[in-house]
Design a protein around this motif. Structure first.
Motif, PDB file in Angstrom:
ATOM      1  N   SER A 126       0.833  -1.203   0.000  1.00 46.61           N
ATOM      2  CA  SER A 126       0.000   0.000   0.000  1.00 46.61           C
ATOM      3  C   SER A 126       0.865   1.248   0.000  1.00 46.61           C
ATOM      4  CB  SER A 126      -0.898   0.026   1.240  1.00 46.61           C
ATOM      5  OG  SER A 126      -1.779  -1.075   1.265  1.00 46.61           O
ATOM      6  N   ARG A 179      -9.698  -0.950  -4.800  1.00 49.23           N
ATOM      7  CA  ARG A 179      -8.313  -0.932  -4.311  1.00 49.23           C
ATOM      8  C   ARG A 179      -7.862   0.481  -3.942  1.00 49.23           C
ATOM      9  NH1 ARG A 179      -4.199  -2.202  -7.555  1.00 49.23           N
ATOM     10  NH2 ARG A 179      -5.237  -1.516  -9.486  1.00 49.23           N
ATOM     11  N   GLN A 235      -5.400   6.769  -1.286  1.00 47.01           N
ATOM     12  CA  GLN A 235      -4.963   5.552  -0.611  1.00 47.01           C
ATOM     13  C   GLN A 235      -4.989   4.417  -1.621  1.00 47.01           C
ATOM     14  OE1 GLN A 235      -3.909   5.014   2.660  1.00 47.01           O
ATOM     15  NE2 GLN A 235      -3.413   2.971   1.902  1.00 47.01           N
ATOM     16  N   ASN A 272      -4.238   0.440  -2.186  1.00 47.20           N
ATOM     17  CA  ASN A 272      -4.025  -0.857  -1.567  1.00 47.20           C
ATOM     18  C   ASN A 272      -3.930  -1.937  -2.636  1.00 47.20           C
ATOM     19  OD1 ASN A 272      -4.309   0.387   0.986  1.00 47.20           O
ATOM     20  ND2 ASN A 272      -6.519   0.036   0.985  1.00 47.20           N
TER      21      ASN A 272
END
Length: 124
Positions: free
Chosen positions: A17, A67, A82, A84
């Motif tokens: 991440s 994601r 963000q 991930n």
């Protein structure tokens, strides 16, 4: 005039991440919808996330949906991405952009201001 400065890029292994930040100058940040785009070598710039002026609505392409998450803090004049479950195909330079509009277009030509970009590299 709005100046945008991205940060948070780097090298990460597949499955990892990263959180990108984009700091905006000026007192009218909440007047702008914000978008994140990316561009890999030899490819066109690609939309990856957008958020409306007050964060009420977000939009993503299928390639990152589930994601990536875009968010914003208007008190801090900052928008975040963000990321991930990163994949090697997510490797690119990531740009944030601002458009003086309620909605965040998925079309790069709609945007008024751009940051300088931050490199994200995902190793396999």
């Amino acid at each position: 005039q709005v100046q945008l400065v991205e940060s948070g890029g780097g090298l990460v292994q597949a499955g990892g991440s990263l959180r990108l930040s984009c700091a905006a100058s000026g007192r009218t940040f909440s007047s702008y919808a914000m978008g994140w785009f990316r561009q890999a070598p030899g490819k066109e710039r690609e939309f990856v996330a957008g958020i409306t002026r007050i964060g009420a609505s977000r939009n993503y392409p299928d390639s990152v949906k589930g994601r990536f998450t875009i968010s914003r803090d208007n008190a801090k004049n900052t928008v975040y991405l963000q990321m991930n479950s990163l994949k090697p195909e997510d490797t690119a330079v990531y740009y944030c952009a601002a458009v003086r509009s309620y909605y965040a277009s998925s079309t790069s030509s709609a945007y008024d201001y751009w940051g300088q970009g931050t490199q994200v590299t995902v190793s396999s």
